[in-house]
Motif scaffolding. Structure first.
Motif, PDB file in Angstrom:
ATOM      1  N   LEU A 138     -30.142  -0.041  -9.880  1.00 57.60           N
ATOM      2  CA  LEU A 138     -29.955  -1.493  -9.806  1.00 57.60           C
ATOM      3  C   LEU A 138     -31.251  -2.184  -9.419  1.00 57.60           C
ATOM      4  O   LEU A 138     -31.573  -3.269  -9.892  1.00 57.60           O
ATOM      5  CB  LEU A 138     -28.869  -1.835  -8.781  1.00 57.60           C
TER       6      LEU A 138
ATOM      7  N   LEU B 170     -28.099   2.460  -6.466  1.00 61.21           N
ATOM      8  CA  LEU B 170     -28.961   1.387  -5.945  1.00 61.21           C
ATOM      9  C   LEU B 170     -30.357   1.480  -6.543  1.00 61.21           C
ATOM     10  O   LEU B 170     -30.977   0.467  -6.855  1.00 61.21           O
ATOM     11  CB  LEU B 170     -29.047   1.446  -4.421  1.00 61.21           C
TER      12      LEU B 170
ATOM     13  N   ARG C  83     -23.241  -7.789   2.524  1.00 56.53           N
ATOM     14  CA  ARG C  83     -23.838  -6.477   2.785  1.00 56.53           C
ATOM     15  C   ARG C  83     -25.074  -6.304   1.902  1.00 56.53           C
ATOM     16  O   ARG C  83     -25.182  -6.906   0.834  1.00 56.53           O
ATOM     17  CB  ARG C  83     -22.819  -5.353   2.491  1.00 56.53           C
TER      18      ARG C  83
ATOM     19  N   ARG D 166     -20.974  -8.349 -11.104  1.00 56.60           N
ATOM     20  CA  ARG D 166     -22.302  -8.944 -10.994  1.00 56.60           C
ATOM     21  C   ARG D 166     -23.333  -8.207 -11.836  1.00 56.60           C
ATOM     22  O   ARG D 166     -24.235  -8.823 -12.386  1.00 56.60           O
ATOM     23  CB  ARG D 166     -22.748  -8.902  -9.531  1.00 56.60           C
ATOM     24  N   ARG D 167     -23.219  -6.898 -11.882  1.00 58.24           N
ATOM     25  CA  ARG D 167     -24.188  -6.084 -12.626  1.00 58.24           C
ATOM     26  C   ARG D 167     -23.442  -5.013 -13.402  1.00 58.24           C
ATOM     27  O   ARG D 167     -22.335  -4.631 -13.058  1.00 58.24           O
ATOM     28  CB  ARG D 167     -25.175  -5.415 -11.655  1.00 58.24           C
TER      29      ARG D 167
ATOM     30  N   VAL E  70     -20.559  -3.463 -11.342  1.00 56.57           N
ATOM     31  CA  VAL E  70     -20.838  -3.495  -9.910  1.00 56.57           C
ATOM     32  C   VAL E  70     -20.426  -4.861  -9.397  1.00 56.57           C
ATOM     33  O   VAL E  70     -20.913  -5.892  -9.864  1.00 56.57           O
ATOM     34  CB  VAL E  70     -22.336  -3.265  -9.629  1.00 56.57           C
ATOM     35  N   ARG E  71     -19.489  -4.858  -8.460  1.00 57.94           N
ATOM     36  CA  ARG E  71     -19.107  -6.115  -7.803  1.00 57.94           C
ATOM     37  C   ARG E  71     -19.936  -6.176  -6.519  1.00 57.94           C
ATOM     38  O   ARG E  71     -21.088  -5.795  -6.519  1.00 57.94           O
ATOM     39  CB  ARG E  71     -17.615  -6.117  -7.533  1.00 57.94           C
ATOM     40  N   GLY E  72     -19.380  -6.635  -5.434  1.00 55.27           N
ATOM     41  CA  GLY E  72     -20.103  -6.583  -4.160  1.00 55.27           C
ATOM     42  C   GLY E  72     -20.108  -5.167  -3.634  1.00 55.27           C
ATOM     43  O   GLY E  72     -19.376  -4.299  -4.116  1.00 55.27           O
ATOM     44  N   GLY E  73     -20.934  -4.944  -2.615  1.00 58.43           N
ATOM     45  CA  GLY E  73     -21.012  -3.617  -2.024  1.00 58.43           C
ATOM     46  C   GLY E  73     -19.737  -3.197  -1.319  1.00 58.43           C
ATOM     47  O   GLY E  73     -19.535  -2.031  -1.033  1.00 58.43           O
TER      48      GLY E  73
ATOM     49  N   ASP F 154     -26.043  -3.919  -0.030  1.00 59.98           N
ATOM     50  CA  ASP F 154     -25.756  -3.434  -1.385  1.00 59.98           C
ATOM     51  C   ASP F 154     -25.424  -4.593  -2.315  1.00 59.98           C
ATOM     52  O   ASP F 154     -25.773  -4.577  -3.502  1.00 59.98           O
ATOM     53  CB  ASP F 154     -24.543  -2.493  -1.383  1.00 59.98           C
ATOM     54  N   THR F 155     -24.717  -5.576  -1.781  1.00 59.84           N
ATOM     55  CA  THR F 155     -24.339  -6.718  -2.610  1.00 59.84           C
ATOM     56  C   THR F 155     -25.587  -7.531  -2.969  1.00 59.84           C
ATOM     57  O   THR F 155     -25.727  -7.996  -4.105  1.00 59.84           O
ATOM     58  CB  THR F 155     -23.318  -7.590  -1.862  1.00 59.84           C
ATOM     59  N   ALA F 156     -26.492  -7.671  -2.011  1.00 61.94           N
ATOM     60  CA  ALA F 156     -27.738  -8.384  -2.308  1.00 61.94           C
ATOM     61  C   ALA F 156     -28.521  -7.658  -3.405  1.00 61.94           C
ATOM     62  O   ALA F 156     -29.048  -8.285  -4.326  1.00 61.94           O
ATOM     63  CB  ALA F 156     -28.572  -8.517  -1.038  1.00 61.94           C
ATOM     64  N   LEU F 157     -28.558  -6.325  -3.312  1.00 64.87           N
ATOM     65  CA  LEU F 157     -29.282  -5.551  -4.331  1.00 64.87           C
ATOM     66  C   LEU F 157     -28.616  -5.631  -5.700  1.00 64.87           C
ATOM     67  O   LEU F 157     -29.253  -5.382  -6.718  1.00 64.87           O
ATOM     68  CB  LEU F 157     -29.370  -4.081  -3.910  1.00 64.87           C
ATOM     69  N   SER F 158     -27.319  -5.937  -5.708  1.00 67.54           N
ATOM     70  CA  SER F 158     -26.582  -6.000  -6.979  1.00 67.54           C
ATOM     71  C   SER F 158     -26.680  -7.371  -7.629  1.00 67.54           C
ATOM     72  O   SER F 158     -26.099  -7.581  -8.695  1.00 67.54           O
ATOM     73  CB  SER F 158     -25.090  -5.692  -6.744  1.00 67.54           C
TER      74      SER F 158
END
Lengths: 269, 228
Positions: A32, A29, B113, A170-171, A258-261, B115-119
């Protein structure tokens, strides 16, 4: 090139150092988010395995030329080398490359497998090998950057490193595991620049690849790797590797999607 | 014989309303983020149920439940890795605990979530713009710092850890505001629903970086008469 490093941020704070035991999703994180430009995991490959891997992988001359630039040498094939329409060939050979590199490393774990386990245990929903239309990618390209070869400033981008289909990524992060580092040169250089794809094309100008060093000034961060370490970066930041002054720099490289969390990370080369 | 169906309600004891002090919006068919602070009492039980009822009554077409779980890692008194794992686990538990209420939402619902926003691919640039403003714009820095001061005052000023708390809160705020304002506005969300008035930091971010979208919808709660 714009500089956005907080004046209160010391350069030493742009890299964070940890161990495999302490490595966590928080490190990813921080990358990112851009709080740090690099995460160094010391001793990812333990001393015994490092000796064995170096014996098997350093000093080889059976590596092939990178398809997009023959001055770079590698074992395995990165998807970014694949020309449009030739994706099938990459996937036809992916499993063979994975097996081949594991066999060369045996009985020691191949470093991309070690990275995958590290990520799987750190990220809440784990890490898996990336697949496309039910075909698995290759991961863990072994790179041999010969003495005098300059890996000039550049970015890596999903759109250049993956098939056009939406793979839900996404990243992109990247990690290199260092099996040999020259006595002089070979430093990882990272700039405080996160250009959009259009800006990057503008910076590249007429060049086929990368950015002229004269156009980017001094890097914000220069990291001298140590063998056995892994260094994670966000490759959308402009980065480069200084030319080696003596012997090849040998690394194992992995891209991390990196997809979603709530979804697993995906690894590939 | 006619069967009547009673819509399930999230709260029988509380009623929520938007606390807009005279502002008027049209909600039907619009999209909103329901921003959730894991651990806050208004995001649990009857008050959270009342929030669900309000969203259903308002006619939103799309509700994204944004669980700001790992944002809290900056406020957890533990090593970074441990703080991440703890805050993430609290998010898992919040989702499991509140799933029955989320299932009552009648709009199209998805969960986001932290983490997804941060990504998000657009996040680094949004963050850079906010950080740059914090460095170069004294008025903006004052708004951020004022919000931090309020937060620190709530936690108890003058303690031995005040500097650490202050820095943690700044990290928290500078991580949070680019997502909740410019990024969510750019993603096409019309509103952000949250049970408190907009903070000085968030309002200043909105003033500088958002032309349209992600309007702040604060909530107030009242006990229903029958529940007294």
């Amino acid at each position: 090139m714009t500089t956005i490093i907080d004046r209160r941020t010391r350069r030493s704070e742009l890299v964070t150092t940890t161990t495999a035991e302490e490595f966590s999703a928080d490190h990813l994180l921080r990358l990112l988010k851009g709080d740090v430009f690099a995460v160094r995991v010391t001793g990812l490959v333990d001393a015994v395995a490092l000796d064995g891997l170096r014996e098997r992988l350093v000093g080889r001359d059976d590596h092939g030329p990178l398809a997009t630039d023959p001055q770079f040498r590698r074992i395995g094939q990165a998807f970014s080398e694949t020309r449009d329409g030739a994706e099938s060939t990459y996937f036809d050979h992916a499993a063979g490359h994975r097996r081949d590199l594991r066999a060369r490393a045996a009985p020691y774990p191949y470093p991309s497998d070690t990275v995958r386990i590290l990520l799987d245990e750190a990220w809440p929903s784990g890490a898996t090998l990336l697949s496309w239309h039910s075909r698995k990618f290759f991961v863990g390209v072994a790179r041999y950057q010969q003495a005098g070869v300059d890996l000039e400033p550049h970015t890596d981008n999903l759109h250049r490193n993956l098939p056009d289909d939406d793979l839900g990524i996404r990243r992109q992060l990247s990690v290199n595991v260092y099996l040999d580092v020259p006595d002089a040169g070979g430093e990882l250089e990272i700039w405080d620049a996160y250009p959009s794809e259009d800006d990057y094309r503008g910076l590249s100008g007429e060049r086929v690849w990368g950015i002229d060093r004269a156009d980017v000034g001094e890097p914000a961060l220069t990291v001298r790797p140590t063998i056995g370490d892994a260094i994670f970066i966000d490759p959308r930041r402009v980065h480069a590797v200084a030319p080696s002054a003596d012997r090849p720099r040998v690394t194992v490289g992995v891209f991390i999607g990196v997809r979603g969390g709530d979804e697993p990370l995906a690894v590939w080369s | 014989m006619t069967a009547t169906t009673i819509a399930p309600v999230g709260s029988t004891s509380h009623k929520a309303a938007f606390d807009l002090k005279g502002l008027q919006y049209e909600y039907t068919g619009r999209s909103t983020i329901l921003l959730v602070s894991v651990g806050a009492d208004y995001h649990e039980g009857e008050k959270f149920g009342a929030t669900i009822d309000l969203l259903n009554r308002s006619g939103f077409a799309r509700v994204t439940v944004a669980v700001a779980d790992t944002l809290q890692r900056h406020n957890v008194d533990a090593a970074p890795g441990e703080a991440y794992e703890l805050s993430r686990r609290r998010g898992d538990q919040w989702l499991a605990r509140n799933r029955p209420l989320l299932d009552l939402l009648t709009a199209d619902v998805d969960v986001l979530r932290w983490d997804t926003a941060l990504s998000d691919p657009d996040y680094p640039r949004a963050l850079d713009r906010v950080r740059e403003a914090y460095r170069s714009d004294d008025e903006y820095a004052a708004a951020i710092d004022a919000t931090i001061d309020r937060f620190v005052a709530r936690r108890g000023e003058g303690g031995p850890d005040e500097d650490r708390i202050w820095n943690g809160c700044r990290t928290y705020l500078l991580e949070e505001v680019p997502i909740i304002q410019p990024l969510w506005a750019a993603k096409g969300y019309d509103f952000v629903v949250y049970p408190q008035q907009i903070s000085a930091a968030m309002a200043a971010t909105r003033a500088r970086f958002v032309d349209d979208g992600a309007a702040w919808l604060p909530l107030r709660f009242k006990k229903r008469r029958s529940a007294r």
